[in-house]
Design an enzyme around this catalytic site. Sequence first.
Site, PDB file in Angstrom:
ATOM      1  N   GLY A  79       0.794  -1.229   0.000  1.00 43.23           N
ATOM      2  CA  GLY A  79       0.000   0.000   0.000  1.00 43.23           C
ATOM      3  C   GLY A  79       0.821   1.270   0.000  1.00 43.23           C
ATOM      4  O   GLY A  79       0.282   2.365  -0.226  1.00 43.23           O
ATOM      5  N   LYS A 232     -30.076  23.457  15.748  1.00 45.21           N
ATOM      6  CA  LYS A 232     -30.147  21.994  15.828  1.00 45.21           C
ATOM      7  C   LYS A 232     -29.365  21.494  17.034  1.00 45.21           C
ATOM      8  O   LYS A 232     -28.418  22.127  17.497  1.00 45.21           O
ATOM      9  CB  LYS A 232     -29.600  21.350  14.549  1.00 45.21           C
ATOM     10  CG  LYS A 232     -28.108  21.590  14.312  1.00 45.21           C
ATOM     11  CD  LYS A 232     -27.659  20.975  12.996  1.00 45.21           C
ATOM     12  CE  LYS A 232     -26.161  21.255  12.772  1.00 45.21           C
ATOM     13  NZ  LYS A 232     -25.692  20.766  11.474  1.00 45.21           N
TER      14      LYS A 232
END
Length: 350
Positions: A79, A232
């Site tokens: 990777g 919110k």
Amino acid sequence: MTKVENNFLLPKIIALKSGRPKIIYKFAFPKIMLNNKLGHVKTEAKIFSCTQSEVLAKEIATIFGIPMGKVAFSHYSDGEFQPSFEESVRGSRVFLVGSTHPSSENLMELLLMIDAAKRASARHITAVMPYFGWARQDRKDKPRVPIGAKLIANLLEAAGATRIITMDLHADQIQGFFEKPVDHLFASTIFVPYVKSLNLDNLTIASPDMGGSKRAYAYSKFLKSDVVICYKQREKANVISHMELIGDVKGKNVILVDDMVDTAGTLTKAAEVMRDRGAISVRAICTHALLSGNAYERIENSLLEELIVTDSIPAKKQSPKIKVLSCADLFASTMREVHENKSISSKFIV
């Protein structure tokens, strides 16, 4: 008097009182320096792209008027990867285009390219980050957590970036995390002409939360419209437990303004609340379309008429409700003016 080959040092032998000779050196500048011609040598601009932003970078390079720089990536089986510039960048002004949205490989790729450009003797290294990732971690909102945005700023500077160009940071104060110049562009330059083209009557600008109220007020002032704010409360990240509306939207065409859309939970909930309160239509403007999880499904099944975003982050898929506006022209013109040492003040509408 003897003249050395490079024409800079002219040694001269003089006799001291003791009778012993001594050599002294006198600087003599070549004609090109005496005529001040070195100041007219123009630094070459080169544009390179990280893999996640190739499409946008190609558009920017086309508008800028130069070909894309060549860069290759070597990948190991575990990777690990390594970028390599396939052309000289010595003495150049290098623009590295790459948004740093997760995964962290996008950030690592940009850091490695900055380091490679530094070690290849680039004169200026500008990190062009349409989306500045990890920006939501701009402060400690509870004990024992990192300030991720500050860490990213430190990493970019340590890698060798000499300038940052980005757009609609999650919090304006992130600019202060850097010791290098930061050009913080606003997507309002892109969105305002589109909003005007809609020719909406009874227009109202809305902020989906208290944190975005400043942005909403700026838009409403420029567009000469009313403004409303949503309040919110979150159960946890990306989960809203309660939302209230501050202001009147009855009979209005509402446009929600935010810097990013992630799971689209806030936007779709706000659209529902506003339609219940009598809004004629609800649209949303969001600069950065992260659109993770089931965001696409939420948007398509919501009461939103349209979601307008930029291409700062490559779209995962197409949706009939999502309108994508290009930010390539904004970045290309800014990069050109930075390269030519000109002001970019005209880029700020709102």
